[in-house]
Design a protein around this motif. Structure first.
Motif, PDB file in Angstrom:
ATOM      1  N   THR A 171      -9.873  -6.933  -3.826  1.00 45.60           N
ATOM      2  CA  THR A 171     -10.492  -8.065  -2.835  1.00 45.60           C
ATOM      3  C   THR A 171      -9.816  -9.243  -3.079  1.00 45.60           C
ATOM      4  O   THR A 171      -9.578  -9.706  -4.269  1.00 45.60           O
ATOM      5  N   HIS A 204     -11.711  -8.119   8.354  1.00 47.01           N
ATOM      6  CA  HIS A 204     -10.517  -7.426   7.621  1.00 47.01           C
ATOM      7  C   HIS A 204      -9.458  -7.679   8.488  1.00 47.01           C
ATOM      8  O   HIS A 204      -9.513  -7.761   9.860  1.00 47.01           O
ATOM      9  N   ASN A 223      -7.407   1.106   0.211  1.00 46.82           N
ATOM     10  CA  ASN A 223      -7.519   0.221  -0.639  1.00 46.82           C
ATOM     11  C   ASN A 223      -8.606  -0.698  -0.725  1.00 46.82           C
ATOM     12  O   ASN A 223      -8.880  -1.381  -1.628  1.00 46.82           O
ATOM     13  N   TRP A 224      -9.368  -0.613   0.407  1.00 46.87           N
ATOM     14  CA  TRP A 224     -10.535  -1.530   0.571  1.00 46.87           C
ATOM     15  C   TRP A 224     -11.680  -0.927  -0.395  1.00 46.87           C
ATOM     16  O   TRP A 224     -12.594  -1.779  -0.887  1.00 46.87           O
ATOM     17  N   ARG A 225     -11.474   0.257  -0.860  1.00 47.48           N
ATOM     18  CA  ARG A 225     -12.385   0.762  -1.600  1.00 47.48           C
ATOM     19  C   ARG A 225     -12.398   0.229  -3.237  1.00 47.48           C
ATOM     20  O   ARG A 225     -13.556   0.524  -3.950  1.00 47.48           O
ATOM     21  N   PRO A 242      -4.722   0.423   4.476  1.00 50.12           N
ATOM     22  CA  PRO A 242      -5.791  -0.364   4.211  1.00 50.12           C
ATOM     23  C   PRO A 242      -7.174   0.137   3.848  1.00 50.12           C
ATOM     24  O   PRO A 242      -7.898  -0.230   2.724  1.00 50.12           O
ATOM     25  N   TYR A 262     -15.551   2.852   3.602  1.00 53.85           N
ATOM     26  CA  TYR A 262     -15.972   1.821   3.410  1.00 53.85           C
ATOM     27  C   TYR A 262     -14.880   0.674   4.197  1.00 53.85           C
ATOM     28  O   TYR A 262     -13.946   0.725   4.156  1.00 53.85           O
ATOM     29  N   ARG A 263     -15.724  -0.404   4.931  1.00 50.67           N
ATOM     30  CA  ARG A 263     -14.715  -1.324   5.509  1.00 50.67           C
ATOM     31  C   ARG A 263     -15.587  -2.709   5.332  1.00 50.67           C
ATOM     32  O   ARG A 263     -16.752  -2.776   5.771  1.00 50.67           O
ATOM     33  N   PRO A 264     -14.729  -3.727   4.814  1.00 49.96           N
ATOM     34  CA  PRO A 264     -15.299  -5.125   4.628  1.00 49.96           C
ATOM     35  C   PRO A 264     -15.756  -5.615   5.870  1.00 49.96           C
ATOM     36  O   PRO A 264     -15.128  -5.132   7.212  1.00 49.96           O
ATOM     37  N   THR A 293       0.849  -1.319   0.102  1.00 49.12           N
ATOM     38  CA  THR A 293      -0.049  -0.032   0.101  1.00 49.12           C
ATOM     39  C   THR A 293       0.856   1.347   0.060  1.00 49.12           C
ATOM     40  O   THR A 293       0.305   2.347  -0.455  1.00 49.12           O
TER      41      THR A 293
END
Ligand SMILES: [Zn+2]
Ligand SMILES: [Zn+2]
Length: 426
Positions: free
Chosen positions: A213, A323, A206-208, A203, A318-320, A197
């Motif tokens: 994924t 993670h 980058n999650w966006r 992170p 946004y966050r998965p 990253t």
């Protein structure tokens, strides 16, 4: 284990003369890092130095020869001596080439399990360009070809696109990168198991991107001097074994715990702007000015935040559901320089307090991450308070832009003077 795989040796341009194995070992212990990349294994002189000074340890890992490490240990504070440092053979390559009618400049990391595999890669790359000129060689070669050579070298080798968002030299860079991994690596895209990253992104950013994924997000220091080792790093809970560490990174399974991060705004390319015009813009401000510098009327250097926005599929924040650990740190020397009120983190005053803290409480990562602040608050109330605030992400940051590092401040004006009283609440 704390693992830092991307740094540079004294044979890379703009790198400190102290970036030799001894310096890496010494500072690795003081920082509390367990596994360090050797960097620059393509450089012939550095390669022979590595062969001379390292000996095999656990599978795929190396350690300094005992006669060297024993001498060094006598100069390392007792509080940090126990940690045993391991090395992994690694290198960063600068790939410059033209694809789809545009010049591309990407930095890529290659990590290998043995000197034999490193030799194989060196002999392949030697056919393409000069490996002697720079510890980070510049090769007129498609990144995809470098990935092919890495894959052919050994099943245990690992290829990682480096600091993927920086404008000038990265896979997603605004100036000379690509808009997708597939555009860069085509049918070999599934072989990209991890991306770095970089200091200017974290992170969350980058999650966006949907394309990332299932790809492991790694962080490394990219240090050019030993004191910067571990300013970003990976936390890995695997066996002390190269192949287990690499499998943890490739699969991103539970062995890969997460990353320790710079506050991304502190990176040199977080915001947009012009260094010489002293113009620093957020992505919104850049849009308002249609990407043009109001001082010189030229195109602004678009930073990582803007570029992420451009390629993102998911909204900001946004966050998965599931993670990895994301832990932010401010280097201890920066904390101390704020507390003692000097600008340069290399000043003697800062070093003095730094050494006292290390001597008393152990390595830097333990101090920043795990030590109970109560333990240090009696003698160092303001440092204790600063660490407490940092762990809560309670900091102020002037974002970096166009090559200028961002500035992190932990205390509001006036807050530090009250530090002694505030510390009573810790
Ligand atoms: Zn690089
Ligand atoms: Zn300008």
């Amino acid at each position: 284990m704390i693992v830092d795989l991307h740094l540079h040796s004294k044979y890379s341009r703009a790198t400190s003369r102290d970036m030799d194995l001894e310096g890496m070992y010494h500072w690795g212990k003081i920082k509390g890092i367990n596994v360090i990349g050797t960097a620059d294994f393509t450089h012939p002189e550095w390669f022979s130095e590595l062969r001379d000074k390292l000996q095999p340890a656990e599978p795929g890992l190396f350690k300094l020869k005992d006669e060297i490490s024993q001498k060094l240990d006598s100069l390392i504070p007792e509080s940090c001596r126990d940690n045993s440092i391991r090395f992994i053979l690694s290198v960063e390559i600068s790939n410059i080439y033209s694809k789809n009618d545009r010049v591309r400049k990407l930095h890529n990391l290659v990590i290998v399990p043995s000197f034999e595999v490193a030799s194989y890669i060196n002999s392949e790359l030697n056919k393409i360009g000069n490996l002697k000129a720079d510890g980070r060689p510049i090769l007129g070669m498609d990144s995809k070809e470098l990935l092919k050579i890495t894959l052919a070298s050994d099943p245990g080798s690992l290829f990682i696109p480096a600091h993927i968002w920086t404008p000038w030299f990265a896979m997603f860079g605004s100036k000379s990168g690509f808009d997708s991994i597939t555009e860069a690596f085509e049918e070999l895209t599934p072989e990209i198991k991890a991306v770095e990253t970089g200091l200017s992104s974290d992170p969350f950013m980058n999650w966006r991107l949907l394309e990332l994924t299932g790809i492991t997000l790694v962080s490394n220091s990219d240090a050019h001097s030993p004191r910067n080792l571990g300013r970003e790093a990976n936390v890995i809970n695997s066996k002390l074994d190269y192949f287990d560490i690499i499998e943890a990174i490739k699969t991103g399974d539970e062995r890969f715990v997460g990353t320790i991060e710079f506050f991304p705004q502190e990176g040199k390319y977080h915001y947009d702007g012009h260094k010489s015009c002293r113009v620093s813009f957020s992505p919104e401000e850049t849009l308002k000015h249609q990407g043009i510098c109001p001082k010189c009327n030229k195109r602004l250097t678009v930073g990582v935040d803007y570029r992420v926005n451009e390629l993102a599929d998911k909204p900001f924040g946004y966050r998965p559901d599931k993670h990895k650990l994301v832990e932010y740190i401010v280097p201890l020397a920066e904390i101390i320089s704020e507390v003692v009120g000097v600008k340069t983190k290399t000043s003697p005053k800062v070093s003095q307090v730094y050494d006292q803290l290390i001597n008393a409480f152990g390595d830097e990562f333990s101090i920043l991450r795990t030590i109970k602040v109560n333990k240090i608050k009696n003698k160092y109330p303001q440092v204790a308070l600063a660490i407490k605030k940092m762990r809560k992400r309670d900091v102020f940051i002037e974002p970096g832009y166009d090559g200028v590092f961002g500035v992190v401040k932990i205390f509001k004006p006036g807050e530090l003077e009250q530090g002694k009283q505030l510390s009573l609440e810790i």
